[in-house]
Design an enzyme around this catalytic site. Structure first.
Site, PDB file in Angstrom:
ATOM      1  N   LEU A  20       0.819  -1.215   0.000  1.00  0.00           N
ATOM      2  CA  LEU A  20       0.000   0.000   0.000  1.00  0.00           C
ATOM      3  C   LEU A  20       0.850   1.260   0.000  1.00  0.00           C
ATOM      4  O   LEU A  20       0.468   2.272  -0.599  1.00  0.00           O
ATOM      5  CB  LEU A  20      -0.915  -0.010   1.230  1.00  0.00           C
ATOM      6  CG  LEU A  20      -2.142  -0.921   1.111  1.00  0.00           C
ATOM      7  CD1 LEU A  20      -2.683  -1.264   2.497  1.00  0.00           C
ATOM      8  CD2 LEU A  20      -3.214  -0.246   0.267  1.00  0.00           C
ATOM      9  N   ASP A  65      14.067   3.673   8.907  1.00  0.00           N
ATOM     10  CA  ASP A  65      13.545   2.621   9.782  1.00  0.00           C
ATOM     11  C   ASP A  65      12.846   3.344  10.916  1.00  0.00           C
ATOM     12  O   ASP A  65      13.495   4.039  11.700  1.00  0.00           O
ATOM     13  CB  ASP A  65      14.692   1.751  10.307  1.00  0.00           C
ATOM     14  CG  ASP A  65      14.188   0.617  11.197  1.00  0.00           C
ATOM     15  OD1 ASP A  65      13.097   0.758  11.802  1.00  0.00           O
ATOM     16  OD2 ASP A  65      14.872  -0.403  11.304  1.00  0.00           O
ATOM     17  N   ASN A  92       2.545   4.832   7.197  1.00  0.00           N
ATOM     18  CA  ASN A  92       2.039   3.605   6.573  1.00  0.00           C
ATOM     19  C   ASN A  92       2.769   2.346   7.048  1.00  0.00           C
ATOM     20  O   ASN A  92       2.164   1.275   7.081  1.00  0.00           O
ATOM     21  CB  ASN A  92       2.174   3.739   5.048  1.00  0.00           C
ATOM     22  CG  ASN A  92       2.005   2.415   4.332  1.00  0.00           C
ATOM     23  OD1 ASN A  92       0.888   1.965   4.105  1.00  0.00           O
ATOM     24  ND2 ASN A  92       3.121   1.763   3.993  1.00  0.00           N
ATOM     25  N   TYR A 166      -1.471  -6.592  17.031  1.00  0.00           N
ATOM     26  CA  TYR A 166      -1.791  -5.760  15.855  1.00  0.00           C
ATOM     27  C   TYR A 166      -3.058  -4.954  16.086  1.00  0.00           C
ATOM     28  O   TYR A 166      -3.085  -3.736  15.887  1.00  0.00           O
ATOM     29  CB  TYR A 166      -1.953  -6.661  14.632  1.00  0.00           C
ATOM     30  CG  TYR A 166      -2.253  -5.906  13.348  1.00  0.00           C
ATOM     31  CD1 TYR A 166      -1.243  -5.272  12.631  1.00  0.00           C
ATOM     32  CD2 TYR A 166      -3.552  -5.834  12.846  1.00  0.00           C
ATOM     33  CE1 TYR A 166      -1.512  -4.581  11.453  1.00  0.00           C
ATOM     34  CE2 TYR A 166      -3.831  -5.153  11.666  1.00  0.00           C
ATOM     35  CZ  TYR A 166      -2.807  -4.527  10.975  1.00  0.00           C
ATOM     36  OH  TYR A 166      -3.080  -3.844   9.810  1.00  0.00           O
ATOM     37  N   LYS A 170      -3.358  -0.801  16.410  1.00  0.00           N
ATOM     38  CA  LYS A 170      -4.110   0.082  15.506  1.00  0.00           C
ATOM     39  C   LYS A 170      -5.139   0.900  16.295  1.00  0.00           C
ATOM     40  O   LYS A 170      -5.435   2.040  15.923  1.00  0.00           O
ATOM     41  CB  LYS A 170      -4.773  -0.732  14.395  1.00  0.00           C
ATOM     42  CG  LYS A 170      -3.776  -1.376  13.422  1.00  0.00           C
ATOM     43  CD  LYS A 170      -2.907  -0.357  12.697  1.00  0.00           C
ATOM     44  CE  LYS A 170      -2.047  -0.987  11.606  1.00  0.00           C
ATOM     45  NZ  LYS A 170      -1.173  -0.018  10.930  1.00  0.00           N
TER      46      LYS A 170
HETATM   47  P1  NAP Z   1       3.359  -4.686   3.307  1.00  0.00           P
HETATM   48  O1  NAP Z   1       3.255  -4.815   1.827  1.00  0.00           O
HETATM   49  O2  NAP Z   1       3.894  -5.832   4.104  1.00  0.00           O
HETATM   50  O3  NAP Z   1       4.157  -3.349   3.618  1.00  0.00           O
HETATM   51  C1  NAP Z   1       4.564  -2.986   4.905  1.00  0.00           C
HETATM   52  C2  NAP Z   1       5.643  -1.946   4.743  1.00  0.00           C
HETATM   53  O4  NAP Z   1       6.069  -1.514   6.051  1.00  0.00           O
HETATM   54  C3  NAP Z   1       6.903  -2.503   4.051  1.00  0.00           C
HETATM   55  O5  NAP Z   1       7.418  -1.529   3.179  1.00  0.00           O
HETATM   56  C4  NAP Z   1       7.850  -2.732   5.211  1.00  0.00           C
HETATM   57  O6  NAP Z   1       9.217  -2.685   4.837  1.00  0.00           O
HETATM   58  C5  NAP Z   1       7.477  -1.541   6.062  1.00  0.00           C
HETATM   59  N1  NAP Z   1       8.036  -1.593   7.402  1.00  0.00           N
HETATM   60  C6  NAP Z   1       7.845  -2.542   8.350  1.00  0.00           C
HETATM   61  N2  NAP Z   1       8.564  -2.240   9.443  1.00  0.00           N
HETATM   62  C7  NAP Z   1       9.207  -1.081   9.185  1.00  0.00           C
HETATM   63  C8  NAP Z   1      10.102  -0.255   9.905  1.00  0.00           C
HETATM   64  N3  NAP Z   1      10.495  -0.573  11.146  1.00  0.00           N
HETATM   65  N4  NAP Z   1      10.554   0.876   9.328  1.00  0.00           N
HETATM   66  C9  NAP Z   1      10.172   1.216   8.078  1.00  0.00           C
HETATM   67  N5  NAP Z   1       9.360   0.463   7.326  1.00  0.00           N
HETATM   68  C10 NAP Z   1       8.883  -0.672   7.885  1.00  0.00           C
HETATM   69  O7  NAP Z   1       1.914  -4.404   3.963  1.00  0.00           O
HETATM   70  P2  NAP Z   1       0.713  -3.412   3.583  1.00  0.00           P
HETATM   71  O8  NAP Z   1      -0.515  -4.231   3.619  1.00  0.00           O
HETATM   72  O9  NAP Z   1       1.040  -2.614   2.399  1.00  0.00           O
HETATM   73  O10 NAP Z   1       0.702  -2.502   4.895  1.00  0.00           O
HETATM   74  C11 NAP Z   1       0.781  -1.091   4.873  1.00  0.00           C
HETATM   75  C12 NAP Z   1      -0.091  -0.554   6.003  1.00  0.00           C
HETATM   76  O11 NAP Z   1      -1.469  -0.878   5.718  1.00  0.00           O
HETATM   77  C13 NAP Z   1       0.204  -1.164   7.362  1.00  0.00           C
HETATM   78  O12 NAP Z   1       0.197  -0.153   8.351  1.00  0.00           O
HETATM   79  C14 NAP Z   1      -0.962  -2.116   7.581  1.00  0.00           C
HETATM   80  O13 NAP Z   1      -1.243  -2.308   8.942  1.00  0.00           O
HETATM   81  C15 NAP Z   1      -2.080  -1.378   6.883  1.00  0.00           C
HETATM   82  N6  NAP Z   1      -3.216  -2.214   6.502  1.00  0.00           N
HETATM   83  C16 NAP Z   1      -3.100  -3.190   5.582  1.00  0.00           C
HETATM   84  C17 NAP Z   1      -4.211  -3.943   5.256  1.00  0.00           C
HETATM   85  C18 NAP Z   1      -4.147  -5.056   4.217  1.00  0.00           C
HETATM   86  O14 NAP Z   1      -5.155  -5.756   4.017  1.00  0.00           O
HETATM   87  N7  NAP Z   1      -3.033  -5.258   3.543  1.00  0.00           N
HETATM   88  C19 NAP Z   1      -5.450  -3.726   5.882  1.00  0.00           C
HETATM   89  C20 NAP Z   1      -5.535  -2.710   6.827  1.00  0.00           C
HETATM   90  C21 NAP Z   1      -4.423  -1.953   7.122  1.00  0.00           C
HETATM   91  P3  NAP Z   1      10.073  -4.052   4.523  1.00  0.00           P
HETATM   92  O15 NAP Z   1       9.804  -4.408   3.095  1.00  0.00           O
HETATM   93  O16 NAP Z   1      11.475  -3.604   4.773  1.00  0.00           O
HETATM   94  O17 NAP Z   1       9.605  -5.090   5.482  1.00  0.00           O
END
Ligand code: NAP
Length: 243
Positions: A20, A65, A92, A166, A170
């Site tokens: 995202l 980070d 994010n 988690y 949130k």
């Molecule tokens: P994702 O593809 O796994 O992306 C998560 C991102 O966060 C990755 O770029 C990861 O980097 C980064 N990250 C994790 N720890 C970090 C740190 N300490 N410092 C900097 N970056 C860090 O997941 P996503 O679904 O896109 O998630 C993005 C947001 O959307 C999250 O907050 C999640 O809770 C929220 N969300 C997602 C969903 C869903 O269905 N996917 C639903 C509701 C909310 P690395 O590649 O280095 O690990």
């Protein structure tokens, strides 16, 4: 700072190397913003920024980070030196634990999740706050989740994924949104939480009924609010959702 810096709008997206975050950067970039691709890994961050540049967008990697205060401070200093301000912050970056009963979730797991999803947001927000104020009308979007909704969790008869760390992280993030919104209510700064819906990414183990493009839309909408837009809200695509 260059002379064009006065007219360019700058957006920092944490965790923007994939999922995202990367799609949010793409959509903000298409609106003409310079997007700062916050990523903790140089190679992954550079690659995402390069791919967006190949699509014609002004995307720049920024090492970030969110759990490392020194790195956060350095990133904020870099933005100040290069651009002098920040128009949009998208908190994010997020992590999740494996499904397990709440009573089996350890303190260590909970601390790990909170370090990114809650403390990381505080660290980044505080570090760039002077830059958001310098922009005049800064917009902060905290990427939350419906799983953080206390209203939803309170319906004990309804199904709810068992993710103690988690879900509560949130809920805490939503609380941060409200407290910042209250502090800055009399300023042009706006703070909102959003829920993107279920989107197939690494975090969701590629489960979800919406595309990443659809999920990022609400983030972009709250990031580009006009002066009369809301602050201190929790939104999905259709409007306000219950806290
Ligand atoms: P994702 O593809 O796994 O992306 C998560 C991102 O966060 C990755 O770029 C990861 O980097 C980064 N990250 C994790 N720890 C970090 C740190 N300490 N410092 C900097 N970056 C860090 O997941 P996503 O679904 O896109 O998630 C993005 C947001 O959307 C999250 O907050 C999640 O809770 C929220 N969300 C997602 C969903 C869903 O269905 N996917 C639903 C509701 C909310 P690395 O590649 O280095 O690990």
């Amino acid at each position: 700072m260059t002379s064009t810096a006065a007219t360019t709008r700058y957006a920092l997206i944490t965790g923007a190397n994939k999922g995202l975050g990367r799609e949010t950067a793409r959509q903000l970039g298409r609106l003409g913003m310079t997007v700062l691709i916050g990523a903790r890994d140089d190679e992954r961050g550079e690659r995402a920024a390069r791919e967006l540049r190949e699509d014609g967008l002004d995307a720049r990697f920024l090492r970030l980070d969110v759990t490392d205060q020194a790195v956060v401070d350095r990133a904020a200093a870099d933005i100040r030196r290069e651009y002098g301000r920040l128009d949009v912050l998208i908190n994010n970056a997020g992590v999740v634990e494996a499904d397990q009963n709440p009573s089996e979730t350890t303190v260590e797991t909970t601390e790990r999740i909170y370090r990114t999803n809650v403390f990381g947001v505080i660290a980044v927000t505080h570090a760039v706050l002077p830059l958001l104020r310098a922009a005049g009308a800064g917009r902060v979007v905290n990427v939350s989740s419906r799983l953080g909704s206390l209203h939803k969790a309170a319906d004990l008869a309804a199904p709810h994924r068992a993710l103690l760390a988690y879900n509560s992280s949130k809920a805490a993030l939503n609380s941060l949104t409200l407290h910042y919104a209250r502090e800055f209510a009399d300023t042009p700064l706006k703070f909102n939480s959003v829920t993107p819906g279920a989107v197939p990414t690494d975090l969701s183990c590629h489960q979800g009924n919406r595309t990443v493009e659809e999920g990022a839309r609400v983030v972009v909408r709250l990031a580009t609010l006009a002066a009369d837009g809301p602050t201190g809200g929790f939104f999905d695509d259709h409007g306000p959702v219950a806290w």
